[in-house]
Design a protein around this motif. Structure first.
Motif, PDB file in Angstrom:
ATOM      1  N   LEU A 296     -52.210 -61.749  61.104  1.00  0.00           N
ATOM      2  CA  LEU A 296     -52.114 -60.323  60.813  1.00  0.00           C
ATOM      3  C   LEU A 296     -50.959 -60.075  59.859  1.00  0.00           C
ATOM      4  N   GLN A 297     -51.137 -59.107  58.986  1.00  0.00           N
ATOM      5  CA  GLN A 297     -50.062 -58.666  58.100  1.00  0.00           C
ATOM      6  C   GLN A 297     -49.874 -57.160  58.277  1.00  0.00           C
ATOM      7  N   ARG A 298     -48.612 -56.740  58.326  1.00  0.00           N
ATOM      8  CA  ARG A 298     -48.312 -55.329  58.477  1.00  0.00           C
ATOM      9  C   ARG A 298     -47.214 -54.921  57.504  1.00  0.00           C
ATOM     10  N   ASP A 299     -47.380 -53.718  56.972  1.00  0.00           N
ATOM     11  CA  ASP A 299     -46.374 -53.131  56.090  1.00  0.00           C
ATOM     12  C   ASP A 299     -45.392 -52.367  56.977  1.00  0.00           C
ATOM     13  N   PHE A 300     -44.490 -53.088  57.636  1.00  0.00           N
ATOM     14  CA  PHE A 300     -43.542 -52.491  58.569  1.00  0.00           C
ATOM     15  C   PHE A 300     -42.536 -51.613  57.815  1.00  0.00           C
ATOM     16  N   THR A 301     -42.357 -50.373  58.298  1.00  0.00           N
ATOM     17  CA  THR A 301     -41.490 -49.411  57.613  1.00  0.00           C
ATOM     18  C   THR A 301     -40.447 -48.875  58.581  1.00  0.00           C
ATOM     19  N   TYR A 302     -39.177 -49.046  58.221  1.00  0.00           N
ATOM     20  CA  TYR A 302     -38.074 -48.666  59.117  1.00  0.00           C
ATOM     21  C   TYR A 302     -37.944 -47.151  59.202  1.00  0.00           C
ATOM     22  N   ILE A 303     -37.621 -46.658  60.368  1.00  0.00           N
ATOM     23  CA  ILE A 303     -37.615 -45.223  60.641  1.00  0.00           C
ATOM     24  C   ILE A 303     -36.725 -44.433  59.677  1.00  0.00           C
ATOM     25  N   ASP A 304     -35.554 -44.944  59.322  1.00  0.00           N
ATOM     26  CA  ASP A 304     -34.666 -44.196  58.419  1.00  0.00           C
ATOM     27  C   ASP A 304     -35.310 -44.003  57.049  1.00  0.00           C
ATOM     28  N   ASP A 305     -36.034 -45.019  56.582  1.00  0.00           N
ATOM     29  CA  ASP A 305     -36.729 -44.897  55.297  1.00  0.00           C
ATOM     30  C   ASP A 305     -37.851 -43.868  55.376  1.00  0.00           C
ATOM     31  N   ILE A 306     -38.593 -43.897  56.482  1.00  0.00           N
ATOM     32  CA  ILE A 306     -39.665 -42.916  56.674  1.00  0.00           C
ATOM     33  C   ILE A 306     -39.110 -41.501  56.656  1.00  0.00           C
ATOM     34  N   VAL A 307     -38.024 -41.273  57.376  1.00  0.00           N
ATOM     35  CA  VAL A 307     -37.442 -39.928  57.443  1.00  0.00           C
ATOM     36  C   VAL A 307     -36.977 -39.472  56.067  1.00  0.00           C
ATOM     37  N   SER A 308     -36.358 -40.363  55.316  1.00  0.00           N
ATOM     38  CA  SER A 308     -35.920 -40.007  53.956  1.00  0.00           C
ATOM     39  C   SER A 308     -37.108 -39.570  53.107  1.00  0.00           C
ATOM     40  N   GLY A 309     -38.240 -40.266  53.256  1.00  0.00           N
ATOM     41  CA  GLY A 309     -39.424 -39.893  52.502  1.00  0.00           C
ATOM     42  C   GLY A 309     -39.995 -38.558  52.935  1.00  0.00           C
ATOM     43  N   ILE A 310     -40.006 -38.306  54.237  1.00  0.00           N
ATOM     44  CA  ILE A 310     -40.517 -37.027  54.746  1.00  0.00           C
ATOM     45  C   ILE A 310     -39.672 -35.872  54.226  1.00  0.00           C
ATOM     46  N   ILE A 311     -38.362 -35.998  54.302  1.00  0.00           N
ATOM     47  CA  ILE A 311     -37.475 -34.921  53.855  1.00  0.00           C
ATOM     48  C   ILE A 311     -37.601 -34.709  52.349  1.00  0.00           C
ATOM     49  N   ALA A 312     -37.709 -35.806  51.594  1.00  0.00           N
ATOM     50  CA  ALA A 312     -37.876 -35.675  50.146  1.00  0.00           C
ATOM     51  C   ALA A 312     -39.157 -34.918  49.811  1.00  0.00           C
TER      52      ALA A 312
ATOM     53  N   ILE B 260     -46.747 -43.766  52.633  1.00  0.00           N
ATOM     54  CA  ILE B 260     -45.306 -43.903  52.840  1.00  0.00           C
ATOM     55  C   ILE B 260     -45.096 -45.158  53.685  1.00  0.00           C
ATOM     56  N   GLY B 261     -44.730 -46.228  52.991  1.00  0.00           N
ATOM     57  CA  GLY B 261     -44.573 -47.523  53.623  1.00  0.00           C
ATOM     58  C   GLY B 261     -43.438 -48.298  52.983  1.00  0.00           C
ATOM     59  N   ASN B 262     -43.422 -49.591  53.237  1.00  0.00           N
ATOM     60  CA  ASN B 262     -42.357 -50.447  52.717  1.00  0.00           C
ATOM     61  C   ASN B 262     -42.800 -51.221  51.487  1.00  0.00           C
ATOM     62  N   ASN B 263     -44.126 -51.151  51.168  1.00  0.00           N
ATOM     63  CA  ASN B 263     -44.671 -51.823  49.992  1.00  0.00           C
ATOM     64  C   ASN B 263     -44.472 -53.334  50.053  1.00  0.00           C
ATOM     65  N   ARG B 264     -44.481 -53.855  51.313  1.00  0.00           N
ATOM     66  CA  ARG B 264     -44.274 -55.293  51.464  1.00  0.00           C
ATOM     67  C   ARG B 264     -44.914 -55.754  52.777  1.00  0.00           C
TER      68      ARG B 264
ATOM     69  N   PHE C 141     -47.226 -46.139  57.461  1.00  0.00           N
ATOM     70  CA  PHE C 141     -47.529 -47.552  57.625  1.00  0.00           C
ATOM     71  C   PHE C 141     -46.570 -48.174  58.644  1.00  0.00           C
ATOM     72  N   THR C 142     -47.045 -48.400  59.866  1.00  0.00           N
ATOM     73  CA  THR C 142     -46.373 -49.142  60.939  1.00  0.00           C
ATOM     74  C   THR C 142     -44.866 -48.863  60.984  1.00  0.00           C
ATOM     75  N   VAL C 143     -44.528 -47.703  61.482  1.00  0.00           N
ATOM     76  CA  VAL C 143     -43.130 -47.273  61.569  1.00  0.00           C
ATOM     77  C   VAL C 143     -42.472 -47.908  62.793  1.00  0.00           C
TER      78      VAL C 143
END
Length: 334
Positions: free
Chosen positions: A217-233, A259-263, A183-185
């Motif tokens: 427009l609304q977007r669930d913006f997700t910061y790259i460090d959070d995305i990477v943590s999710g991928i590795i997990a 895998i997003g920010n849920n916001r 979701f919008t990394v």
């Protein structure tokens, strides 16, 4: 020491994943075709950082995974037991201009990676899907259990096709797989074709910024460090082949996660954050909705939180100023 294959290693998310694996002391084989969809110099700069970080623990091969013979040749002597497949032709809007590039990279290329996984009997294949598969879904938030039969773009259709092919291979060959609907990394070292880069560049240069759907427009913006943590997990927790229903409804060893920010954030609110970080007001060019785009994205992330402990930590108030700071530094703007 284990070796992980990462496709799209010079890309935004791919390079960030390689960097995290190297920081964790692992060995990585990265492949990327370094195409010119956006700045090749930016991709090379990412690779230079990875070489400095990993030394001889990072091996890079320039290859197009959509060309099966070339892929087989560059990996012939490599021994890896898991794959993070992040290479793809990205971008909703570009798929309207060059549809053949999406079928070649995202469908033919994904098939090649599935065949590679089957031949090598990898222990886990993690691959990139997209929130674009939800199309104009009215149900909020988007859940992996929702039907995704009405994509709004060819890009979205190719990502849905990837999920279906992966389910088939998981069923036929019992290859553990995890598909991640991003979701919008955004974040440092991001892509020039994405909103944060375009808006920051134009605000700093005093040019109007294109604001589609008149800012509604609304977007669930997700910061790259959070995305990477999710991928590795996810990479470290392959789905079990035990007959239980996996996230996404599969009884094969194939899980699908948002895998997003849920916001979801209002676009105009995010523009205000970028303005403050830039120290300049934006000139808004208010435009109608662009073909292939969707009015909102909002990720239900309960499944990935419960299964692998994924918890996004970075708010847009923190993340976008970090991006603007990096952007200024990268372009020598002080």
């Amino acid at each position: 020491m284990r070796l992980t294959l990462v496709t799209g290693a010079a890309g935004f998310i791919g390079a960030a994943v390689v960097g995290r694996l190297l920081n964790d002391g692992e060995r990585v084989l990265g492949i990327d075709n370094l195409n010119d969809y956006y700045s090749v110099d930016l991709k090379i700069s990412r690779l230079e950082r990875l070489r400095e970080l990993g030394g001889d623990r990072f091996i890079f091969e320039q290859a197009d995974f959509a060309e099966n013979k070339a892929l087989a040749a560059c990996l012939a002597d490599a021994e890896f037991d898991r794959i993070v497949h992040l290479g793809a032709q990205p971008g909703v809007r570009y798929s309207l201009e060059n549809p053949h590039a999406y079928v070649q990279s995202n469908i033919v290329g994904h098939l090649n990676i599935l065949e590679l996984s089957r031949e090598r009997r990898v222990t886990h294949l993690v691959y990139a899907s997209s929130s674009s598969v939800y199309g104009g879904n009215d149900k909020i938030p988007f859940s992996v259990g929702d039907r995704v039969d009405h994509p709004y773009s060819l890009y979205a259709a190719t990502k849905k096709a990837d999920e279906l092919m992966s389910e088939t291979y998981a069923h036929l060959y019992r290859i553990p797989q995890t598909g991640l609907r991003f979701f919008t990394v955004y974040g440092p070292w991001g892509r020039p074709d994405m909103m944060p880069w375009i808006f920051t560049s134009k605000i700093l240069s005093g040019e109007p910024i294109p604001v589609f759907n008149y800012g509604k427009l609304q977007r669930d913006f997700t910061y790259i460090d959070d995305i990477v943590s999710g991928i590795i997990a996810c990479l470290d927790a392959p789905p079990r082949d035990d007959g239980d229903v996996k996230p996404g409804g599969s009884i094969s060893p194939h899980a699908l996660y948002n895998i997003g920010n849920n916001r979801p954030e209002e676009l105009l609110d995010v523009i205000a954050i970028i303005e403050q970080a830039c120290g300049q007001k934006a000139i808004l060019d208010l435009l109608p909705m662009q073909e292939g785009d969707v009015p909102r994205t909002f990720a239900d992330i309960d499944a990935i939180c419960n299964d692998v402990g994924y918890i996004p930590k970075t708010t847009v108030d923190e993340g976008f100023p970090r991006f603007v700071e990096w952007f200024k530094s990268y372009h020598g703007l002080g």
